[in-house]
Design a protein around this motif. Sequence first.
Motif, PDB file in Angstrom:
ATOM      1  N   GLY A   1      33.742  38.155  43.840  1.00 29.07           N
ATOM      2  CA  GLY A   1      33.741  39.104  42.733  1.00 29.07           C
ATOM      3  C   GLY A   1      34.873  40.114  42.839  1.00 29.07           C
ATOM      4  O   GLY A   1      35.515  40.451  41.834  1.00 29.07           O
ATOM      5  N   TRP A   2      35.131  40.606  44.060  1.00 25.89           N
ATOM      6  CA  TRP A   2      36.219  41.562  44.241  1.00 25.89           C
ATOM      7  C   TRP A   2      37.569  40.932  43.906  1.00 25.89           C
ATOM      8  O   TRP A   2      38.403  41.545  43.229  1.00 25.89           O
ATOM      9  CB  TRP A   2      36.232  42.043  45.690  1.00 25.89           C
ATOM     10  N   PHE A   3      37.767  39.687  44.356  1.00 31.01           N
ATOM     11  CA  PHE A   3      39.043  39.020  44.108  1.00 31.01           C
ATOM     12  C   PHE A   3      39.263  38.790  42.620  1.00 31.01           C
ATOM     13  O   PHE A   3      40.354  39.062  42.092  1.00 31.01           O
ATOM     14  CB  PHE A   3      39.091  37.690  44.863  1.00 31.01           C
ATOM     15  N   TRP A   4      38.244  38.294  41.920  1.00 30.20           N
ATOM     16  CA  TRP A   4      38.430  38.001  40.501  1.00 30.20           C
ATOM     17  C   TRP A   4      38.571  39.272  39.679  1.00 30.20           C
ATOM     18  O   TRP A   4      39.272  39.269  38.654  1.00 30.20           O
ATOM     19  CB  TRP A   4      37.263  37.157  39.990  1.00 30.20           C
ATOM     20  N   ASN A   5      37.923  40.358  40.083  1.00 34.45           N
ATOM     21  CA  ASN A   5      38.124  41.624  39.373  1.00 34.45           C
ATOM     22  C   ASN A   5      39.567  42.108  39.509  1.00 34.45           C
ATOM     23  O   ASN A   5      40.190  42.523  38.520  1.00 34.45           O
ATOM     24  CB  ASN A   5      37.170  42.688  39.916  1.00 34.45           C
ATOM     25  N   LYS A   6      40.110  42.046  40.719  1.00 31.88           N
ATOM     26  CA  LYS A   6      41.496  42.451  40.927  1.00 31.88           C
ATOM     27  C   LYS A   6      42.451  41.543  40.164  1.00 31.88           C
ATOM     28  O   LYS A   6      43.427  41.996  39.551  1.00 31.88           O
ATOM     29  CB  LYS A   6      41.834  42.431  42.423  1.00 31.88           C
ATOM     30  N   PHE A   7      42.177  40.244  40.216  1.00 31.34           N
ATOM     31  CA  PHE A   7      43.055  39.287  39.553  1.00 31.34           C
ATOM     32  C   PHE A   7      43.010  39.466  38.029  1.00 31.34           C
ATOM     33  O   PHE A   7      44.043  39.378  37.348  1.00 31.34           O
ATOM     34  CB  PHE A   7      42.646  37.867  39.931  1.00 31.34           C
ATOM     35  N   THR A   8      41.821  39.714  37.488  1.00 31.34           N
ATOM     36  CA  THR A   8      41.689  39.904  36.039  1.00 31.34           C
ATOM     37  C   THR A   8      42.439  41.151  35.585  1.00 31.34           C
ATOM     38  O   THR A   8      43.123  41.136  34.548  1.00 31.34           O
ATOM     39  CB  THR A   8      40.201  40.015  35.659  1.00 31.34           C
ATOM     40  N   LYS A   9      42.330  42.229  36.347  1.00 33.50           N
ATOM     41  CA  LYS A   9      43.059  43.449  35.989  1.00 33.50           C
ATOM     42  C   LYS A   9      44.564  43.210  36.002  1.00 33.50           C
ATOM     43  O   LYS A   9      45.285  43.676  35.113  1.00 33.50           O
ATOM     44  CB  LYS A   9      42.700  44.576  36.961  1.00 33.50           C
TER      45      LYS A   9
ATOM     46  N   ALA B   1      39.869  37.805  25.690  1.00 27.56           N
ATOM     47  CA  ALA B   1      40.082  36.460  26.225  1.00 27.56           C
ATOM     48  C   ALA B   1      40.080  36.427  27.748  1.00 27.56           C
ATOM     49  O   ALA B   1      40.371  35.376  28.332  1.00 27.56           O
ATOM     50  CB  ALA B   1      41.407  35.901  25.702  1.00 27.56           C
ATOM     51  N   SER B   2      39.772  37.547  28.399  1.00 32.17           N
ATOM     52  CA  SER B   2      39.832  37.590  29.861  1.00 32.17           C
ATOM     53  C   SER B   2      38.841  36.613  30.497  1.00 32.17           C
ATOM     54  O   SER B   2      39.169  35.917  31.461  1.00 32.17           O
ATOM     55  CB  SER B   2      39.563  39.012  30.363  1.00 32.17           C
ATOM     56  N   LEU B   3      37.621  36.542  29.958  1.00 28.56           N
ATOM     57  CA  LEU B   3      36.624  35.624  30.524  1.00 28.56           C
ATOM     58  C   LEU B   3      37.070  34.172  30.369  1.00 28.56           C
ATOM     59  O   LEU B   3      36.916  33.363  31.295  1.00 28.56           O
ATOM     60  CB  LEU B   3      35.275  35.838  29.851  1.00 28.56           C
ATOM     61  N   LEU B   4      37.641  33.844  29.219  1.00 27.46           N
ATOM     62  CA  LEU B   4      38.125  32.480  28.986  1.00 27.46           C
ATOM     63  C   LEU B   4      39.254  32.127  29.944  1.00 27.46           C
ATOM     64  O   LEU B   4      39.261  31.035  30.551  1.00 27.46           O
ATOM     65  CB  LEU B   4      38.599  32.335  27.539  1.00 27.46           C
ATOM     66  N   LEU B   5      40.206  33.034  30.122  1.00 34.68           N
ATOM     67  CA  LEU B   5      41.345  32.761  30.997  1.00 34.68           C
ATOM     68  C   LEU B   5      40.925  32.635  32.452  1.00 34.68           C
ATOM     69  O   LEU B   5      41.411  31.761  33.180  1.00 34.68           O
ATOM     70  CB  LEU B   5      42.403  33.860  30.840  1.00 34.68           C
TER      71      LEU B   5
END
Length: 227
Positions: free
Chosen positions: A48-56, A69-73
């Motif tokens: 979760g920490w990694f994907w939050n950082k990556f999404t930001k 579109a963040s969830l889709l990407l």
Amino acid sequence: MNLSFFDQFASPTMMGVPMIIIAMMTPLVLLPTPTPHWTNNRLSTLQGWFWNKFTKQLMLPINKNGHKASLLLMTLMVFITTMNLLGLLPYTFTPTTQLSMNLGLAVPLWLATVLIGLRNQPTAAFGHLLPEGTPAPLIPTLILIETISLFIRPLALGVRLTANLTAGHLLIQLIATAVLTLVTIMPAISIFSLVVLFLLTLLEIAVAMIQAYVFVLLLSLYLQENT
């Protein structure tokens, strides 16, 4: 009769069931799922920490309208990454080496970004076809070139992913065949080839993750142009 090296890219079947279906469903089983508890295990927390950082980081250059579109990407990123990595395991099949599948992912997503741009900002969307300050005699030529480059984008997305994974798998297959062939004739060269094969496998692991990131990054850039 010698088998073709490209036979590894054909979708195998087992008891009449295409293995590509099983390969595409496997990531759903491998990825950890969140629990209703206040605290998750270390793997889920790290994920979760990694994907939050990556999404930001991925959504940073995109305005708020494109954040939908963040969830889709991110789902696409996880899907392609797991598909690429699973294909490196023995006796497995890599769906992302199929151009038809990659184009099936690239074309609808690219078309969605184009339609979003035409709906939200049609003037800016058509403005990308003609750079500002273009001399009048060059206008038809530049519009034609920009239109062709626009429609080549999904083809480039699919071909890039297919070509990189196909080339890596072929190299691994060729070197592995050389190791097995030379093990009784020239053991020293066979051991050297085995070391090269190990290093190439590490490189392919990096390529599998990088190509998934490049695919999603280019889609996010197309979305940025149209939001």
